[in-house]
Scaffold this active site. Sequence first.
Site, PDB file in Angstrom:
ATOM      1  N   HIS A 476      14.379  -4.695  -0.044  1.00  0.00           N
ATOM      2  CA  HIS A 476      13.497  -4.591   1.105  1.00  0.00           C
ATOM      3  C   HIS A 476      14.239  -4.540   2.442  1.00  0.00           C
ATOM      4  CE1 HIS A 476      10.188  -6.745  -1.466  1.00  0.00           C
ATOM      5  NE2 HIS A 476      10.352  -5.481  -1.815  1.00  0.00           N
TER       6      HIS A 476
HETATM    7  C1  LIG Z   1      14.273  -0.165  -6.682  1.00  0.00           C
HETATM    8  C2  LIG Z   1      13.278  -0.485  -5.590  1.00  0.00           C
HETATM    9  C3  LIG Z   1      12.143  -1.239  -5.896  1.00  0.00           C
HETATM   10  C4  LIG Z   1      11.219  -1.546  -4.903  1.00  0.00           C
HETATM   11  N1  LIG Z   1      10.041  -2.147  -5.255  1.00  0.00           N
HETATM   12  C5  LIG Z   1       9.051  -2.271  -4.334  1.00  0.00           C
HETATM   13  C6  LIG Z   1       7.748  -2.679  -4.712  1.00  0.00           C
HETATM   14  O1  LIG Z   1       7.448  -2.893  -5.887  1.00  0.00           O
HETATM   15  N2  LIG Z   1       6.803  -2.808  -3.733  1.00  0.00           N
HETATM   16  C7  LIG Z   1       7.086  -2.559  -2.413  1.00  0.00           C
HETATM   17  O2  LIG Z   1       6.217  -2.743  -1.566  1.00  0.00           O
HETATM   18  N3  LIG Z   1       8.325  -2.151  -2.041  1.00  0.00           N
HETATM   19  C8  LIG Z   1       9.285  -1.951  -2.957  1.00  0.00           C
HETATM   20  N4  LIG Z   1      10.495  -1.444  -2.588  1.00  0.00           N
HETATM   21  C9  LIG Z   1      10.730  -1.164  -1.146  1.00  0.00           C
HETATM   22  C10 LIG Z   1       9.944   0.038  -0.614  1.00  0.00           C
HETATM   23  O3  LIG Z   1       9.893   1.077  -1.571  1.00  0.00           O
HETATM   24  C11 LIG Z   1      10.582   0.502   0.699  1.00  0.00           C
HETATM   25  O4  LIG Z   1      10.497  -0.561   1.631  1.00  0.00           O
HETATM   26  C12 LIG Z   1       9.925   1.729   1.305  1.00  0.00           C
HETATM   27  O5  LIG Z   1       9.817   2.767   0.365  1.00  0.00           O
HETATM   28  C13 LIG Z   1      10.736   2.197   2.525  1.00  0.00           C
HETATM   29  O6  LIG Z   1      10.209   3.392   3.018  1.00  0.00           O
HETATM   30  P1  LIG Z   1      10.997   4.239   4.119  1.00  0.00           P
HETATM   31  O7  LIG Z   1      10.093   5.344   4.516  1.00  0.00           O
HETATM   32  O8  LIG Z   1      11.482   3.309   5.162  1.00  0.00           O
HETATM   33  O9  LIG Z   1      12.300   4.785   3.387  1.00  0.00           O
HETATM   34  P2  LIG Z   1      12.437   5.666   2.073  1.00  0.00           P
HETATM   35  O10 LIG Z   1      11.169   5.665   1.294  1.00  0.00           O
HETATM   36  O11 LIG Z   1      13.660   5.193   1.377  1.00  0.00           O
HETATM   37  O12 LIG Z   1      12.624   7.146   2.618  1.00  0.00           O
HETATM   38  C14 LIG Z   1      13.751   7.638   3.285  1.00  0.00           C
HETATM   39  C15 LIG Z   1      13.908   9.101   2.900  1.00  0.00           C
HETATM   40  O13 LIG Z   1      14.822   9.719   3.802  1.00  0.00           O
HETATM   41  C16 LIG Z   1      15.695  10.562   3.069  1.00  0.00           C
HETATM   42  N5  LIG Z   1      16.941  10.694   3.835  1.00  0.00           N
HETATM   43  C17 LIG Z   1      17.793   9.691   4.172  1.00  0.00           C
HETATM   44  N6  LIG Z   1      18.830  10.184   4.874  1.00  0.00           N
HETATM   45  C18 LIG Z   1      18.634  11.525   4.980  1.00  0.00           C
HETATM   46  C19 LIG Z   1      19.376  12.579   5.586  1.00  0.00           C
HETATM   47  N7  LIG Z   1      20.543  12.348   6.232  1.00  0.00           N
HETATM   48  N8  LIG Z   1      18.897  13.850   5.492  1.00  0.00           N
HETATM   49  C20 LIG Z   1      17.724  14.095   4.854  1.00  0.00           C
HETATM   50  N9  LIG Z   1      16.985  13.127   4.257  1.00  0.00           N
HETATM   51  C21 LIG Z   1      17.443  11.852   4.321  1.00  0.00           C
HETATM   52  C22 LIG Z   1      15.870   9.810   1.751  1.00  0.00           C
HETATM   53  O14 LIG Z   1      16.367  10.632   0.729  1.00  0.00           O
HETATM   54  C23 LIG Z   1      14.464   9.289   1.499  1.00  0.00           C
HETATM   55  O15 LIG Z   1      13.675  10.200   0.784  1.00  0.00           O
HETATM   56  C24 LIG Z   1      11.455  -1.126  -3.554  1.00  0.00           C
HETATM   57  C25 LIG Z   1      12.583  -0.364  -3.247  1.00  0.00           C
HETATM   58  C26 LIG Z   1      13.486  -0.026  -4.252  1.00  0.00           C
HETATM   59  C27 LIG Z   1      14.671   0.818  -3.889  1.00  0.00           C
END
Ligand SMILES: Cc1cc2nc3c(=O)[nH]c(=O)nc-3n(C[C@H](O)[C@H](O)[C@H](O)COP(=O)(O)OP(=O)(O)OC[C@H]3O[C@@H](n4cnc5c(N)ncnc54)[C@H](O)[C@@H]3O)c2cc1C
Length: 541
Positions: A476
């Site tokens: 997280h």
């Molecule tokens: C294994 C795991 C289990 C989890 N379990 C849970 C759960 O059960 N429940 C829950 O609430 N949360 C869970 N989480 C946490 C939750 O999924 C995250 O907090 C949330 O998805 C974050 O969203 P975000 O939009 O910030 O980032 P992300 O969803 O990680 O999205 C970022 C995106 O940006 C892209 N990106 C990054 N850098 C670049 C670049 N330079 N160029 C182009 N694209 C790029 C990445 O590829 C990715 O697709 C878990 C996370 C993981 C990894």
Amino acid sequence: MTASEFDFIIIGAGSAGCVLADRLTANGNNKVLLIEAGGSDAKFWIKVPLGYGMTYADPKLNWGYNTQPDPGLKSRSIYWPRGKVIGGSSSINAMTYVRGLPQDFQDWETSGATGWGWDNVRRTYERLETSSELSPDGVPQKYGSGSLWVSDLSDQMNPFSRRFLQAANDLGWPITENMNGARPEGLSPYRSNVRNGRRWSAADAFLRPARRRRNLKVVTGALVEKLVIKEGRATSVRYKLGNQTMIAHAIREVIVSAGAINSPQLLQLSGIGPAEHLRAHGIEVHQDLGEVGKGLQDHLAISYHFRATEPTLNNILGNRRGQLLAGLKYMLTRRGPLAVPVNQVGGFLRTDRTKNTPDVQLFCNPATYSTRETGKVVIDRVPGFLLSAQPCRPTSRGSVRIQSAKVADAPVIEPNSLATESDRDMVLRAGRLLRELALSPTLAGVTKERKSPDLIRMDDDEMRDDFRARASTVFHPTCTCRMGRSAADSVLDARLRVHGVRGLRVVDASAFPNITSGNTNAPTMMLALRAADLILEDART
Ligand SMILES: Cc1cc2nc3c(=O)[nH]c(=O)nc-3n(C[C@H](O)[C@H](O)[C@H](O)COP(=O)(O)OP(=O)(O)OC[C@H]3O[C@@H](n4cnc5c(N)ncnc54)[C@H](O)[C@@H]3O)c2cc1C
């Protein structure tokens, strides 16, 4: 070099980026480009709810970061998976859906994120979700009309999971219908982002429908290298598609949604961050913003394993025959053990009744497993269960910073775990709560053996030591580009605009001012939905 022009450019098709792509294209007027480094999410193990153990360490779907040796955790370097695929981490996560506690968002507001208090946040959640709840006779009932499906799967839980609720009842602990409802405190079956037996990621809920619109362009397998800043404004994005360097121009805004590790990395690579550090890597400074990458917060959890006298999920998935039968049932009915995520029962509890809000989240799973060196998750053969505790609101803060001017070089992650007295105190409080649960008449009655290390026999020093030796991330990371009052204490204002740079916002888990008490996917999507309102509102003026 190939160039193109859009009203909005979103970097990252993760939890936040998918919501934004939907909302910003809905009126049909804005031309939007969504750039994602990963590829398609059309993969069997992404869709099967219990399949997330299979994507946990797959380098084709995962950035697979490792932290620096963390002094608070006996100098261990911890593996931090992050989704690199359409849907981002919502495509590889455990699907547990937890809104967080009202106090979390009151604290956002207090730290300068005006407008993010609980009343606004609750209303935003209501727009986000459709809940599928079970009636007393087990019939699914639909509430709400949001795109995000949140399901009560308690009718399909492993029968052993009921033991956890009975144990809470033995102890007089609160039991709640739904931790996302009006009474969030207490144990309950977890709600999950699952629809008709399949993962319902941010991509399923928001991006797939939006892709039918002609004003949305999605490029995958495209790595953003930097943002171009001219005279204090983000004007374009440079990315690599195969061997080609592409430039996309933003007429209105660039929105960075690359997640809590990659968003601060991209800002720093683009000359927005602590000036001294950027110069040390030969990067021209456009905005000296000391807080970029600072403020990192994450949840740590500790798990204890128990052998059981009754069958658990291990009896089904710990052997080849059971796996085949579960696979067959899933293929034929989309139900059964593979259709339910592993976190089945848990919730928020107070370690001290005088506290005004819960301070520990528990996870009670009807299975035990280990992770091989290769990252493969292997379920034990003999019956067992797992109890796990996560302090809700750590106060330690770490950092993310670039190690070179190249996007391909993983940033340096320093979690700085257990750096504060209150975080160290929470280790003991959480451990004692788990011990109480393990000793409840119900769980003691179905425990055959407590696997080493034995929580029941530990004194306080041993409990602290065990936490430092074994606790790990619950995946997280947040707060690395946090909202706040000014450039002195934050990266973004309360409308998620980067201090001192025009035409640039960060919208993802990095924007949280403080970590929320529970899992972070729900608050990230909520944040993106409200961010879209703010972006569209600003575009009208
Ligand atoms: C294994 C795991 C289990 C989890 N379990 C849970 C759960 O059960 N429940 C829950 O609430 N949360 C869970 N989480 C946490 C939750 O999924 C995250 O907090 C949330 O998805 C974050 O969203 P975000 O939009 O910030 O980032 P992300 O969803 O990680 O999205 C970022 C995106 O940006 C892209 N990106 C990054 N850098 C670049 C670049 N330079 N160029 C182009 N694209 C790029 C990445 O590829 C990715 O697709 C878990 C996370 C993981 C990894």
